[in-house]
Design a protein around this motif. Structure first.
Motif, PDB file in Angstrom:
ATOM      1  N   SER A 192      57.313  35.475 -34.841  1.00 29.01           N
ATOM      2  CA  SER A 192      56.097  36.298 -34.782  1.00 29.01           C
ATOM      3  C   SER A 192      55.380  36.153 -33.442  1.00 29.01           C
ATOM      4  O   SER A 192      54.460  36.901 -33.141  1.00 29.01           O
ATOM      5  N   GLY A 193      55.792  35.180 -32.642  1.00 28.62           N
ATOM      6  CA  GLY A 193      55.167  34.955 -31.340  1.00 28.62           C
ATOM      7  C   GLY A 193      54.241  33.760 -31.304  1.00 28.62           C
ATOM      8  O   GLY A 193      53.832  33.326 -30.236  1.00 28.62           O
ATOM      9  N   ARG A 194      53.884  33.227 -32.467  1.00 25.32           N
ATOM     10  CA  ARG A 194      52.998  32.064 -32.510  1.00 25.32           C
ATOM     11  C   ARG A 194      53.796  30.786 -32.304  1.00 25.32           C
ATOM     12  O   ARG A 194      54.956  30.697 -32.685  1.00 25.32           O
ATOM     13  N   TRP A 195      53.156  29.820 -31.688  1.00 25.87           N
ATOM     14  CA  TRP A 195      53.767  28.510 -31.502  1.00 25.87           C
ATOM     15  C   TRP A 195      53.065  27.512 -32.404  1.00 25.87           C
ATOM     16  O   TRP A 195      51.839  27.527 -32.536  1.00 25.87           O
ATOM     17  N   PHE A 196      53.840  26.626 -33.006  1.00 24.36           N
ATOM     18  CA  PHE A 196      53.311  25.540 -33.831  1.00 24.36           C
ATOM     19  C   PHE A 196      53.762  24.238 -33.193  1.00 24.36           C
ATOM     20  O   PHE A 196      54.918  24.105 -32.783  1.00 24.36           O
ATOM     21  N   ALA A 197      52.856  23.276 -33.093  1.00 23.49           N
ATOM     22  CA  ALA A 197      53.175  22.008 -32.435  1.00 23.49           C
ATOM     23  C   ALA A 197      52.827  20.838 -33.339  1.00 23.49           C
ATOM     24  O   ALA A 197      51.863  20.886 -34.111  1.00 23.49           O
ATOM     25  N   ASP A 198      53.612  19.798 -33.221  1.00 22.41           N
ATOM     26  CA  ASP A 198      53.378  18.559 -33.955  1.00 22.41           C
ATOM     27  C   ASP A 198      53.860  17.409 -33.082  1.00 22.41           C
ATOM     28  O   ASP A 198      54.813  17.565 -32.304  1.00 22.41           O
ATOM     29  N   LEU A 199      53.207  16.270 -33.195  1.00 19.42           N
ATOM     30  CA  LEU A 199      53.612  15.110 -32.408  1.00 19.42           C
ATOM     31  C   LEU A 199      54.905  14.513 -32.931  1.00 19.42           C
ATOM     32  O   LEU A 199      55.142  14.482 -34.136  1.00 19.42           O
ATOM     33  N   THR A 200      55.713  14.036 -32.027  1.00 18.27           N
ATOM     34  CA  THR A 200      56.874  13.238 -32.408  1.00 18.27           C
ATOM     35  C   THR A 200      56.416  11.785 -32.512  1.00 18.27           C
ATOM     36  O   THR A 200      55.256  11.461 -32.250  1.00 18.27           O
ATOM     37  N   ARG A 201      57.327  10.922 -32.852  1.00 14.12           N
ATOM     38  CA  ARG A 201      57.007   9.498 -32.924  1.00 14.12           C
ATOM     39  C   ARG A 201      56.528   8.995 -31.570  1.00 14.12           C
ATOM     40  O   ARG A 201      55.563   8.243 -31.475  1.00 14.12           O
ATOM     41  N   PRO A 255      48.863  14.612 -40.397  1.00 10.87           N
ATOM     42  CA  PRO A 255      50.307  14.761 -40.272  1.00 10.87           C
ATOM     43  C   PRO A 255      50.770  16.214 -40.302  1.00 10.87           C
ATOM     44  O   PRO A 255      51.957  16.484 -40.354  1.00 10.87           O
ATOM     45  N   VAL A 256      49.850  17.158 -40.243  1.00 11.87           N
ATOM     46  CA  VAL A 256      50.202  18.562 -40.426  1.00 11.87           C
ATOM     47  C   VAL A 256      50.666  19.224 -39.132  1.00 11.87           C
ATOM     48  O   VAL A 256      51.595  20.007 -39.138  1.00 11.87           O
ATOM     49  N   GLY A 257      50.011  18.938 -38.006  1.00  7.94           N
ATOM     50  CA  GLY A 257      50.274  19.654 -36.770  1.00  7.94           C
ATOM     51  C   GLY A 257      49.301  20.814 -36.644  1.00  7.94           C
ATOM     52  O   GLY A 257      48.367  20.937 -37.438  1.00  7.94           O
ATOM     53  N   ALA A 258      49.500  21.667 -35.654  1.00  9.27           N
ATOM     54  CA  ALA A 258      48.563  22.772 -35.441  1.00  9.27           C
ATOM     55  C   ALA A 258      49.239  23.930 -34.722  1.00  9.27           C
ATOM     56  O   ALA A 258      50.160  23.733 -33.928  1.00  9.27           O
ATOM     57  N   GLY A 311      56.976  19.111 -24.856  1.00  6.00           N
ATOM     58  CA  GLY A 311      58.174  19.246 -25.684  1.00  6.00           C
ATOM     59  C   GLY A 311      59.414  18.760 -24.950  1.00  6.00           C
ATOM     60  O   GLY A 311      60.281  18.113 -25.532  1.00  6.00           O
ATOM     61  N   GLY A 312      59.497  19.057 -23.666  1.00  2.00           N
ATOM     62  CA  GLY A 312      60.616  18.604 -22.850  1.00  2.00           C
ATOM     63  C   GLY A 312      60.674  17.093 -22.704  1.00  2.00           C
ATOM     64  O   GLY A 312      61.743  16.526 -22.506  1.00  2.00           O
ATOM     65  N   ARG A 313      59.532  16.448 -22.810  1.00  4.43           N
ATOM     66  CA  ARG A 313      59.482  14.981 -22.745  1.00  4.43           C
ATOM     67  C   ARG A 313      59.602  14.342 -24.125  1.00  4.43           C
ATOM     68  O   ARG A 313      59.467  13.139 -24.270  1.00  4.43           O
ATOM     69  N   HIS A 314      59.832  15.156 -25.143  1.00  2.76           N
ATOM     70  CA  HIS A 314      60.021  14.702 -26.525  1.00  2.76           C
ATOM     71  C   HIS A 314      58.779  14.006 -27.078  1.00  2.76           C
ATOM     72  O   HIS A 314      58.880  13.101 -27.904  1.00  2.76           O
ATOM     73  N   LEU A 315      57.606  14.465 -26.626  1.00  2.00           N
ATOM     74  CA  LEU A 315      56.346  13.949 -27.158  1.00  2.00           C
ATOM     75  C   LEU A 315      55.788  14.893 -28.218  1.00  2.00           C
ATOM     76  O   LEU A 315      55.006  14.486 -29.071  1.00  2.00           O
ATOM     77  N   VAL A 316      56.202  16.153 -28.149  1.00  2.00           N
ATOM     78  CA  VAL A 316      55.736  17.195 -29.062  1.00  2.00           C
ATOM     79  C   VAL A 316      56.941  17.961 -29.575  1.00  2.00           C
ATOM     80  O   VAL A 316      57.872  18.241 -28.836  1.00  2.00           O
ATOM     81  N   ARG A 317      56.919  18.276 -30.848  1.00  2.00           N
ATOM     82  CA  ARG A 317      57.943  19.124 -31.463  1.00  2.00           C
ATOM     83  C   ARG A 317      57.347  20.532 -31.556  1.00  2.00           C
ATOM     84  O   ARG A 317      56.257  20.707 -32.108  1.00  2.00           O
ATOM     85  N   LEU A 318      58.038  21.509 -30.999  1.00  2.00           N
ATOM     86  CA  LEU A 318      57.542  22.881 -30.984  1.00  2.00           C
ATOM     87  C   LEU A 318      58.359  23.773 -31.905  1.00  2.00           C
ATOM     88  O   LEU A 318      59.583  23.680 -31.943  1.00  2.00           O
ATOM     89  N   ASP A 319      57.658  24.632 -32.620  1.00  5.07           N
ATOM     90  CA  ASP A 319      58.293  25.665 -33.424  1.00  5.07           C
ATOM     91  C   ASP A 319      57.802  26.998 -32.874  1.00  5.07           C
ATOM     92  O   ASP A 319      56.673  27.411 -33.130  1.00  5.07           O
ATOM     93  N   LYS A 320      58.646  27.632 -32.061  1.00  8.09           N
ATOM     94  CA  LYS A 320      58.304  28.931 -31.465  1.00  8.09           C
ATOM     95  C   LYS A 320      58.741  30.006 -32.449  1.00  8.09           C
ATOM     96  O   LYS A 320      59.909  30.362 -32.511  1.00  8.09           O
ATOM     97  N   GLN A 321      57.798  30.477 -33.234  1.00  8.30           N
ATOM     98  CA  GLN A 321      58.105  31.367 -34.336  1.00  8.30           C
ATOM     99  C   GLN A 321      58.422  32.787 -33.864  1.00  8.30           C
ATOM    100  O   GLN A 321      57.914  33.225 -32.831  1.00  8.30           O
TER     101      GLN A 321
END
Length: 104
Positions: free
Chosen positions: A72-81, A28-31, A60-70
């Motif tokens: 610092s330039g790094r992107w973090f991704a996690d699955l949505t429901r 449940p963490v993401g990457a 992300g545009g299809r709402h399958l992945v939640r993105l955190d564009k930090q």
């Protein structure tokens, strides 16, 4: 008459599926994008960070992945429901992702 095979489209759609599987295993963490890119490069050794970000953005545009564009330039991704449901074959997968047919 032979149909033309669009190798770029096949690669894009397969990469999207690989990203969903990678994030499903990271639950449940993401990457962050680095480990996702490492997995992508195990299948496509020439995969680039830009290519990965393009497909993450698509998901992300299809709402399958939640993105955190930090900042610092790094992107973090996690699955949505919905992303979890697609990865686990509990809902239909719309075109654009080459999810293999369920065989069990």
């Amino acid at each position: 008459m032979n149909p033309v095979i669009d190798q770029a489209r096949i690669r894009r759609e397969a990469l999207r599926w690989l990203i969903l599987l990678t994030l499903n295993n990271a639950r449940p963490v993401g990457a962050f994008e680095g480990p996702i890119l490492s997995v992508a490069q195990s299948e496509y050794p020439d995969a680039t960070p830009l290519e990965l970000r393009r497909e993450l953005d698509y998901l992300g545009g299809r709402h399958l992945v939640r993105l955190d564009k930090q900042p610092s330039g790094r992107w973090f991704a996690d699955l949505t429901r919905f992303g979890t449901d697609v990865a686990e074959y509990t809902i239909d997968c719309e075109p654009g992702i080459s999810r293999p047919a369920k065989y069990w």
